[in-house]
Design a protein around this motif. Structure first.
Motif, mmCIF file in Angstrom:
data_model
loop_
_atom_site.group_PDB
_atom_site.id
_atom_site.type_symbol
_atom_site.label_atom_id
_atom_site.label_comp_id
_atom_site.label_asym_id
_atom_site.label_seq_id
_atom_site.Cartn_x
_atom_site.Cartn_y
_atom_site.Cartn_z
ATOM 1 N N TYR A 1 -2.125 -55.898 -30.836
ATOM 2 C CA TYR A 1 -2.534 -56.296 -29.485
ATOM 3 C C TYR A 1 -1.637 -57.363 -28.872
ATOM 4 O O TYR A 1 -1.785 -57.685 -27.697
ATOM 5 C CB TYR A 1 -3.985 -56.795 -29.507
ATOM 6 N N ASN B 1 -15.048 -54.357 -29.347
ATOM 7 C CA ASN B 1 -14.195 -53.511 -28.516
ATOM 8 C C ASN B 1 -13.542 -52.456 -29.398
ATOM 9 O O ASN B 1 -12.788 -52.784 -30.310
ATOM 10 C CB ASN B 1 -13.119 -54.349 -27.824
ATOM 11 N N PRO C 1 -11.003 -49.243 -29.645
ATOM 12 C CA PRO C 1 -9.914 -48.584 -28.926
ATOM 13 C C PRO C 1 -10.109 -47.075 -28.851
ATOM 14 O O PRO C 1 -10.584 -46.456 -29.810
ATOM 15 C CB PRO C 1 -8.671 -48.936 -29.747
ATOM 16 N N LEU D 1 -10.240 -49.782 -24.080
ATOM 17 C CA LEU D 1 -11.171 -50.421 -25.000
ATOM 18 C C LEU D 1 -12.595 -50.212 -24.496
ATOM 19 O O LEU D 1 -12.912 -50.549 -23.352
ATOM 20 C CB LEU D 1 -10.885 -51.922 -25.099
ATOM 21 N N GLU E 1 -16.000 -51.633 -24.625
ATOM 22 C CA GLU E 1 -16.473 -52.983 -24.924
ATOM 23 C C GLU E 1 -18.004 -53.021 -24.865
ATOM 24 O O GLU E 1 -18.597 -52.875 -23.799
ATOM 25 C CB GLU E 1 -15.878 -53.944 -23.892
#
Length: 116
Positions: free
Chosen positions: A5, A74, A76, A85, A87
């Motif tokens: 990330y 979160n 992916p 993402l 969330e």
């Protein structure tokens, strides 16, 4: 799905509220700073697992002066090659709430819509 990330930027799917976050990563430790729209400043800090799932704690100060804290998980997902993402979040305190949001990755050259 292993994901690094570090240096990635995310905003609400569709760019809706103007809030944009820039993520950083060192090992499994992940953090981000976000602002824009109604958010004066916010931060997230947490852990990334081997599948790229983030478990984060967040705080933010809104333009109204309200201070908000909570946590999120979160996950992916790929949509047409784009990283999104999913969330799942929960907010603590007097304004307690829970929900699901989607964050899309923003290219480094793409405008974020952030007010600052």
């Amino acid at each position: 799905m292993s994901i690094d990330y570090d240096g990635r930027r995310f905003r609400a799917l569709g760019g809706g509220d103007g809030v944009c976050a820039e993520y950083h990563q060192h090992g499994d430790l992940v953090w981000a700073v976000f602002e824009g729209g109604h958010v004066r400043r916010g931060t997230v800090t947490g852990i990334c697992d081997e599948r790229g799932v983030l478990r984060l704690a967040y705080t933010m100060v809104l333009e109204s002066g309200e201070v908000i804290a909570g946590h999120s998980t979160n996950t992916p997902q790929r949509f047409g090659g784009a990283l999104v993402l999913r969330e799942v979040w929960e907010r603590y305190g007097e304004q307690a709430a829970a929900g699901v949001s989607y964050l899309e990755e923003v290219c480094a050259t793409e405008p974020t819509g952030a007010a600052r």
